[in-house]
Motif scaffolding. Structure first.
Motif, PDB file in Angstrom:
ATOM      1  N   UNK A  28       8.416   5.102  -0.214  1.00 37.77           N
ATOM      2  CA  UNK A  28       8.582   4.962  -1.780  1.00 37.77           C
ATOM      3  C   UNK A  28       9.283   5.442  -2.648  1.00 37.77           C
ATOM      4  N   UNK A  29       9.740   4.911  -3.369  1.00 36.79           N
ATOM      5  CA  UNK A  29      10.679   5.800  -4.413  1.00 36.79           C
ATOM      6  C   UNK A  29      10.136   6.100  -5.779  1.00 36.79           C
ATOM      7  N   UNK A  30      10.231   7.309  -6.290  1.00 37.16           N
ATOM      8  CA  UNK A  30       9.951   7.861  -7.403  1.00 37.16           C
ATOM      9  C   UNK A  30      10.654   8.353  -8.563  1.00 37.16           C
ATOM     10  N   UNK A  31      10.746   7.834  -9.289  1.00 42.11           N
ATOM     11  CA  UNK A  31      11.999   7.902 -10.092  1.00 42.11           C
ATOM     12  C   UNK A  31      11.183   8.972 -11.380  1.00 42.11           C
ATOM     13  N   UNK A  32      12.018   9.883 -11.587  1.00 46.44           N
ATOM     14  CA  UNK A  32      11.651  11.006 -12.713  1.00 46.44           C
ATOM     15  C   UNK A  32      11.524   9.999 -14.413  1.00 46.44           C
ATOM     16  N   UNK A  80       0.077  -0.934  -0.019  1.00 47.59           N
ATOM     17  CA  UNK A  80       0.042  -0.031   0.466  1.00 47.59           C
ATOM     18  C   UNK A  80       0.755   1.761   0.145  1.00 47.59           C
ATOM     19  N   UNK A  81       2.322   1.015  -0.231  1.00 44.53           N
ATOM     20  CA  UNK A  81       3.165   1.679  -0.428  1.00 44.53           C
ATOM     21  C   UNK A  81       2.737   3.386  -1.512  1.00 44.53           C
ATOM     22  N   UNK A  82       2.050   3.744  -2.477  1.00 39.24           N
ATOM     23  CA  UNK A  82       1.433   4.101  -2.919  1.00 39.24           C
ATOM     24  C   UNK A  82       0.152   5.125  -2.477  1.00 39.24           C
ATOM     25  N   UNK A  83      -0.311   4.403  -1.458  1.00 43.28           N
ATOM     26  CA  UNK A  83      -1.102   5.474  -0.907  1.00 43.28           C
ATOM     27  C   UNK A  83      -0.863   6.216   0.262  1.00 43.28           C
ATOM     28  N   UNK A  84       0.470   5.038   0.931  1.00 44.94           N
ATOM     29  CA  UNK A  84       0.904   5.929   2.128  1.00 44.94           C
ATOM     30  C   UNK A  84       2.246   6.620   2.202  1.00 44.94           C
TER      31      UNK A  84
END
Length: 110
Positions: A92-96, A84-88
């Motif tokens: 979460x690792x976010x890549x450009x 559920x990391x997309x919500x919390x």
């Protein structure tokens, strides 16, 4: 989960434990990585290891599967974030776009 029925920091039998859960706050090796070791009663086993990028482990015992697959396997998966990391957004690792990312994990027979 220290001290609970889900505390596997010291080697012990799975017994009747039915698992389908993520474990966080992992114990790190000196190199920053972590590992899960599974050993059969006859001494055969595997060590699933992951580098410092992974801070979570998903563990699944096949108790919920029907028929011959019931309680026949254990699945272990290193994860960079909890379910559920997309919500919390926790871990979460976010890549450009076009950004590189790399991590290493593997399985070693014992």
């Amino acid at each position: 989960m220290a001290g609970s029925e889900f505390d596997f920091t010291e080697p012990r039998k799975l017994g009747d434990s039915a698992l389908d859960m993520a474990f966080g706050d992992v114990i790190r090796d000196p190199d920053g990585g972590s590992a899960v070791t599974l050993t059969a009663g006859d001494g055969r086993g595997v060590k699933v290891w992951a580098d410092q990028t992974f801070g979570w482990w998903q563990v699944f015992t096949s108790d919920t599967l029907p028929g011959a697959r019931h309680r026949r396997a254990v699945a272990v998966e290193p994860m960079t974030c909890p379910p559920d990391a997309f919500r919390s957004s926790r871990d979460l690792i976010t890549l450009a776009p076009a950004s590189p990312w790399q991590a290493t994990w593997g399985i070693t027979p014992l």
